[in-house]
Structures are given as structure tokens and as C-alpha cells.
Motif scaffolding. Structure first.
Motif, mmCIF file in Angstrom:
data_model
loop_
_atom_site.group_PDB
_atom_site.id
_atom_site.type_symbol
_atom_site.label_atom_id
_atom_site.label_comp_id
_atom_site.label_asym_id
_atom_site.label_seq_id
_atom_site.Cartn_x
_atom_site.Cartn_y
_atom_site.Cartn_z
ATOM 1 N N ILE A 29 0.840 -1.208 0.000
ATOM 2 C CA ILE A 29 0.000 0.000 0.000
ATOM 3 C C ILE A 29 0.870 1.251 0.000
ATOM 4 O O ILE A 29 0.600 2.212 -0.740
ATOM 5 C CB ILE A 29 -0.945 0.005 1.224
ATOM 6 N N LEU A 30 1.933 1.239 0.797
ATOM 7 C CA LEU A 30 2.842 2.379 0.863
ATOM 8 C C LEU A 30 3.522 2.623 -0.478
ATOM 9 O O LEU A 30 3.556 3.762 -0.980
ATOM 10 C CB LEU A 30 3.894 2.143 1.950
ATOM 11 N N PHE A 31 4.042 1.546 -1.093
ATOM 12 C CA PHE A 31 4.723 1.675 -2.382
ATOM 13 C C PHE A 31 3.753 2.122 -3.478
ATOM 14 O O PHE A 31 4.111 2.923 -4.341
ATOM 15 C CB PHE A 31 5.380 0.349 -2.773
ATOM 16 N N LEU A 32 2.522 1.594 -3.445
ATOM 17 C CA LEU A 32 1.520 1.961 -4.449
ATOM 18 C C LEU A 32 1.190 3.451 -4.368
ATOM 19 O O LEU A 32 1.145 4.145 -5.398
ATOM 20 C CB LEU A 32 0.256 1.125 -4.262
ATOM 21 N N LEU A 33 0.979 3.944 -3.150
ATOM 22 C CA LEU A 33 0.678 5.372 -2.957
ATOM 23 C C LEU A 33 1.846 6.237 -3.410
ATOM 24 O O LEU A 33 1.650 7.271 -4.069
ATOM 25 C CB LEU A 33 0.349 5.648 -1.486
ATOM 26 N N MET A 34 3.054 5.818 -3.063
ATOM 27 C CA MET A 34 4.242 6.588 -3.454
ATOM 28 C C MET A 34 4.413 6.592 -4.970
ATOM 29 O O MET A 34 4.786 7.619 -5.558
ATOM 30 C CB MET A 34 5.483 6.020 -2.771
ATOM 31 N N TYR A 35 4.128 5.460 -5.604
ATOM 32 C CA TYR A 35 4.248 5.379 -7.065
ATOM 33 C C TYR A 35 3.224 6.288 -7.744
ATOM 34 O O TYR A 35 3.558 7.019 -8.691
ATOM 35 C CB TYR A 35 4.063 3.938 -7.517
ATOM 36 N N ILE A 36 1.988 6.258 -7.257
ATOM 37 C CA ILE A 36 0.936 7.105 -7.831
ATOM 38 C C ILE A 36 1.288 8.585 -7.670
ATOM 39 O O ILE A 36 1.173 9.376 -8.609
ATOM 40 C CB ILE A 36 -0.423 6.806 -7.172
ATOM 41 N N LEU A 37 1.763 8.959 -6.476
ATOM 42 C CA LEU A 37 2.143 10.349 -6.222
ATOM 43 C C LEU A 37 3.343 10.759 -7.087
ATOM 44 O O LEU A 37 3.419 11.898 -7.559
ATOM 45 C CB LEU A 37 2.468 10.549 -4.742
ATOM 46 N N THR A 38 4.271 9.824 -7.279
ATOM 47 C CA THR A 38 5.439 10.105 -8.113
ATOM 48 C C THR A 38 5.027 10.408 -9.541
ATOM 49 O O THR A 38 5.483 11.394 -10.139
ATOM 50 C CB THR A 38 6.411 8.910 -8.099
ATOM 51 N N VAL A 39 4.178 9.555 -10.102
ATOM 52 C CA VAL A 39 3.726 9.752 -11.480
ATOM 53 C C VAL A 39 2.923 11.048 -11.599
ATOM 54 O O VAL A 39 3.174 11.858 -12.511
ATOM 55 C CB VAL A 39 2.888 8.547 -11.959
ATOM 56 N N ILE A 40 1.985 11.268 -10.685
ATOM 57 C CA ILE A 40 1.159 12.474 -10.740
ATOM 58 C C ILE A 40 2.018 13.729 -10.600
ATOM 59 O O ILE A 40 1.865 14.697 -11.359
ATOM 60 C CB ILE A 40 0.083 12.443 -9.634
#
Length: 308
Positions: A29-40
């Protein structure tokens, strides 16, 4: 006879992170949120620079390249990592592993070159403001950006070519969440001295070479800023390079350990931890650092959200 009895490994298993199911779900969950925020965040920086004409300067052109790079840099590793946390697709073929490694390291080398060019750009802007526009023209900035991308991808083709010739006939478990040069060296059943030496030399040239350019640029920048008589003038000059300096410190702090070391076998677990900073945390922080510490970016964001 020994050679005939060897079984060539054509598939590897990425171990990821050991631990309980609760821990793996939490990290997922942490990595997924960080990945989404990184792309956005990085897509927002690219869109902001491309759609606002007053940001069409060499500094923001290089920033646009950096943000575009970060999107792909994280995408080469994070989706596969997320699948590993879910307990799916832990296997990866030899060729897929080689391709992933090639792109991860190519994007990484390109980032080193881009950060060095961005430091040089700030050096010209602060130390030679009257001649800046004639030296760092749009043509020159495009040529420098292209050179960063081409050199970043070419330099990694050397160790990638050497790795493709290695044989793997023993264990096929990679104690990592992505494919990297160290993993190939540890698992290979053939001599890896040439690969290790080549990778180490390239690491020293790319990392320390770009670091020296960046360091020298900032030595001249700081000495020039200190000679500015007014405190307001010093603050204005420093604000133009503070964002880049913060990114440089974070990037180099997390990556010098990863690549400039004599042995791949001595620090694998620590390498895995530091890689998280390199592939996930740093790309996430970059757009926020530039958005929060750069006056022009903040003003542009304000105008976008307030419709002015």
C-alpha cells in the motif's frame, strides 16, 4: 562432463522483502501510494512547463527532462515490485530481467548527467548572467539534453552486453525486488571479474565524474553569491539553485553507496534498503521540492489553480 550436466537457468525468482503477510500488504500500500504520487507529481511538472510560455527556459527544459525521466525510472521497477508483494509474478525470465536492469541503470546514468548539466546551467546563470542567454541557447540546451540521454543509454550497454554472456546454472533466486548488476554477479556460475571491474569503472566515471562537475559548479556559484553586496540579492540568486541543490544532495546521498563499492557480495541486504531511496523516495520528492522551493513554479501553480 561437468559442462554437459549443467542446467542453464532461463528464469529467476525475485525474493522481494521477507516478512509476514501484514507487513507485505502494508509495504504494498505504501509503495503503491508513493508510485501514484510520483507519477502524478512528475506529470504535473512536465505539463506545467510545457503549457506555460514563461517557463520555456533552459532551466525548466532540463527540469521537464528530469521529471519525464523519473516517471519511466520508477515504472521500470515499481509495477513488478508491487506484483511481488501480492505474491504474484515473482518469476522473471532471463531476457526480461536483463531488459529491466538495462533500463533502470540507463535512466539512472541519464539522471546523473542531467543533474550535472543542470548544475552547469545554474553556474552560467549566476556567474555569467549577461552572457547566459547567448551561451545557453535553446539549441545548446536541446543538444545537452540529447547528449545526456544518449550517453546514459550507451554507457550501460557495455555491462549489459557482458552480462548477457554469463551462464547461470545454480540457484535462481534473486534476493532483491528488482534485477540489478549485483544479482547477476552473485548468481552466475562463470567468472564475473570482467563484469565487476567494468561496472565499477563505469560507476566511478559516471557518478564521480558528474559529481565533480556539480561540485565545481556549486563552488563557483556559492563564491559568486557571497560576493553579492545585498542580502536580498544573495537570497534571490540562491533561490534559483536551491531546489536543484536539494535534489542533488538526496540523489547522490542514496546512490554513491549503491554503485561505488568494490564487492557486490558483501552488502546485499543494505543495498536493497538503499535502493528504495533511490528508485522510489527520490523520484517522489523531486517534483515536490521544485514545487515548494521554486518561486516561479509556485507562482505558476497559484495562477493555474486560481484561473489567472
Amino acid at each position: 562432463m561437468g559442462k554437459q550436466n549443467e542446467t542453464t537457468v532461463m528464469e529467476f525468482i525475485l525474493l522481494g522483502f521477507p516478512g509476514s503477510l501484514y507487513l507485505k500488504v502494508s509495504i504494498f500500500i505504501l509503495f503503491l501510494l508513493m508510485y501514484i504520487l510520483t507519477v502524478i507529481g512528475n506529470v504535473a511538472i512536465v505539463a506545467l512547463v510545457m503549457t506555460n510560455h514563461h517557463l520555456h527556459t533552459p532551466m525548466y527544459f532540463f527540469l521537464c527532462n528530469l521529471s519525464f525521466l523519473e516517471i519511466w525510472y520508477t515504472t521500470t521497477s515499481i509495477p513488478k515490485t508491487l506484483a511481488i508483494f501480492l505474491g504474484k509474478s515473482r518469476t522473471i525470465s532471463f531476457h526480461s530481467c536483463l531488459v529491466q536492469m538495462y533500463f533502470i541503470f540507463s535512466f539512472g546514468c541519464t539522471e546523473y548527467f542531467l543533474l550535472a548539466v543542470m548544475a552547469y546551467d545554474r553556474y552560467l546563470a549566476i556567474c555569467y548572467p549577461l552572457h547566459y542567454s547567448s551561451i545557453m541557447s535553446n539549441t545548446v540546451s536541446i543538444q545537452l539534453a540529447i547528449a545526456c540521454w544518449v550517453c546514459g543509454f550507451l554507457v550501460i550497454s557495455i555491462p549489459a552486453s557482458l552480462i548477457s554472456r554469463l551462464s547461470f546454472c545454480g540457484p535462481n533466486v534473486i534476493n532483491h525486488f528488482l534485477c540489478n548488476i549485483d544479482s547477476w554477479i552473485i548468481l552466475s556460475c562463470t567468472d564475473t571479474h570482467t563484469v565487476e571491474t567494468t561496472a565499477f569503472i563505469i560507476s566511478v566515471i559516471v557518478i564521480l565524474g558528474s559529481c565533480i562537475i556539480t561540485l565545481l559548479s556549486y563552488i563557483y556559484i556559492i563564491s559568486t553569491i557571497l560576493r553579492i553586496p545585498s542580502a536580498k540579492g544573495q537570497q534571490k540568486a540562491f533561490s534559483t539553485c536551491s531546489s536543484h541543490l536539494a535534489v542533488v544532495i538526496i540523489w547522490y546521498g542514496s546512490t554513491i553507496f549503491l554503485f561505488v563499492k568494490p564487492s557486490a557480495r558483501s552488502s546485499l541486504e543494505l543495498t536493497k534498503i538503499v535502493t528504495i531511496l533511490n528508485t522510489i523516495v527520490t523520484p517522489l520528492l523531486n517534483p515536490f521540492i521544485y514545487a515548494l522551493r521554486n518561486r516561479e513554479v509556485k507562482e505558476t501553480l497559484y495562477n493555474v489553480f486560481h484561473g489567472t
